[in-house]
Enzyme design. Structure first.
Site, PDB file in Angstrom:
ATOM      1  N   ARG A  83       0.846  -1.203   0.000  1.00 21.54           N
ATOM      2  CA  ARG A  83       0.000   0.000   0.000  1.00 21.54           C
ATOM      3  C   ARG A  83       0.876   1.246   0.000  1.00 21.54           C
ATOM      4  NH1 ARG A  83       0.980   2.155   4.753  1.00 21.54           N
ATOM      5  NH2 ARG A  83       1.215   0.847   6.600  1.00 21.54           N
ATOM      6  N   GLN A  86       3.350   5.234   5.087  1.00 25.22           N
ATOM      7  CA  GLN A  86       4.481   4.825   5.902  1.00 25.22           C
ATOM      8  C   GLN A  86       4.074   3.690   6.846  1.00 25.22           C
ATOM      9  OE1 GLN A  86       7.738   5.791   6.015  1.00 25.22           O
ATOM     10  NE2 GLN A  86       7.648   7.246   4.312  1.00 25.22           N
ATOM     11  N   ILE A  87       4.400   3.830   8.116  1.00 22.90           N
ATOM     12  CA  ILE A  87       4.146   2.767   9.085  1.00 22.90           C
ATOM     13  C   ILE A  87       2.893   3.075   9.898  1.00 22.90           C
ATOM     14  CG2 ILE A  87       5.535   3.765  10.965  1.00 22.90           C
ATOM     15  CD1 ILE A  87       6.541   0.861  11.500  1.00 22.90           C
ATOM     16  N   THR A  88       2.155   2.042  10.219  1.00 26.68           N
ATOM     17  CA  THR A  88       1.014   2.192  11.113  1.00 26.68           C
ATOM     18  C   THR A  88       0.880   0.938  11.961  1.00 26.68           C
ATOM     19  OG1 THR A  88      -1.287   2.942  11.273  1.00 26.68           O
ATOM     20  CG2 THR A  88      -0.815   1.269   9.614  1.00 26.68           C
ATOM     21  N   GLY A 161      -4.638   3.981   3.711  1.00 28.14           N
ATOM     22  CA  GLY A 161      -3.618   3.611   2.738  1.00 28.14           C
ATOM     23  C   GLY A 161      -4.209   2.674   1.706  1.00 28.14           C
ATOM     24  N   SER A 174      -8.422   2.400   8.654  1.00 27.76           N
ATOM     25  CA  SER A 174      -8.598   1.872  10.013  1.00 27.76           C
ATOM     26  C   SER A 174      -9.066   2.983  10.934  1.00 27.76           C
ATOM     27  CB  SER A 174      -7.294   1.268  10.535  1.00 27.76           C
ATOM     28  OG  SER A 174      -6.237   2.214  10.515  1.00 27.76           O
ATOM     29  N   CYS A 190       2.453   6.966  10.630  1.00 29.05           N
ATOM     30  CA  CYS A 190       2.356   7.466   9.262  1.00 29.05           C
ATOM     31  C   CYS A 190       3.553   8.332   8.879  1.00 29.05           C
ATOM     32  CB  CYS A 190       1.050   8.217   9.045  1.00 29.05           C
ATOM     33  SG  CYS A 190      -0.406   7.203   9.427  1.00 29.05           S
TER      34      CYS A 190
END
Length: 241
Positions: A83, A86-88, A161, A174, A190
């Protein structure tokens, strides 16, 4: 993938969405299933929304920087995915909605899809007397200033995303309902250092996962096509408390 139709009568753009309740499911299982669904699509494949709750997991987008994971020894697995963003973090108490849509059939551009998803989050929050807002250049929804926000104005409450392949979307959005928020402290959510993440329970909402998930599904459907979803009845035990 979204292949050339076998028959001359593909589904109309207004074909109803199907809603699938997948219950609590490991992230990798959902990821593999949505990729397989998208790869197997034809012009006759109905669009679907999947609602799911995941065990604890960090996910890193395809262009994500691993440096945004601040605590590699957290005990929570990290999954690299395709996707955007960044990071989640995903975990219990969070409603995750995966949007499996044929954008060409719906005549939707990606930016408009993102706007409609964000509006569905805002509408869901409003149903529980909370105000959400967008931030330019930062997809997702944030707590808007106001009496219900308290000291949490500007905190992120929903992350978004997507992946678009052959004109079809997967991944999704989410919404934090009632979570253990501590894992968010182990990342730059993010990609934003110091960004506060909050859930609906912290803002005073007492509704459970099931109630919020149903409201969210209705708001997503209304914003995507303006009609009620074709709801698949959940299996016994498919919905969490």
């Amino acid at each position: 993938m979204c292949a050339t139709p076998v028959s001359p009568t593909p589904l109309p753009a207004t074909a109803p969405l199907a809603l699938r309740w997948r219950g609590t499911e490991p992230y990798e299982a959902s990821f593999e299933a949505m990729r397989a669904f998208t790869d197997g699509r034809t012009a006759e494949t109905p669009d679907e929304i999947w609602l799911v709750e995941h065990p604890p997991v960090f996910t890193l987008g395809q262009a994500g920087d691993p440096a945004h994971l601040l605590a590699a020894d957290s005990g929570i697995p990290l999954v690299k995915v395709d996707r955007g963003g960044q990071i989640t973090y995903h975990g219990p108490g969070q409603v995750v909605a995966y949007l499996l849509l044929d954008l060409r059939r719906r005549k939707l551009m990606v930016r408009e899809l993102v706007t409609r998803i964000e509006q569905a989050v805002i509408d869901t929050l409003a149903a529980y007397n909370l105000a959400g807002e967008r931030k330019a250049g930062a997809p997702g929804i944030y707590v808007a200033p106001g009496p219900a926000a308290g000291s949490h104005a500007g905190a992120k409450i929903a992350a978004l995303g997507l992946k678009i392949r052959n004109g079809c979307s997967y991944h999704g959005v989410s919404l934090n309902v009632n979570m253990d928020l501590r894992p968010f402290l182990a990342i730059n959510p993010c990609g934003y250092a110091g960004l506060e993440t909050v859930d609906m329970a912290t803002l005073g909402v007492t509704a459970g996962w099931n109630d919020v998930a149903r409201t969210f599904a209705a708001c997503l459907t209304a914003n995507l096509d303006g009609s009620p979803a074709a709801v698949a009845q959940p299996q016994a035990g498919a919905l969490t408390a």
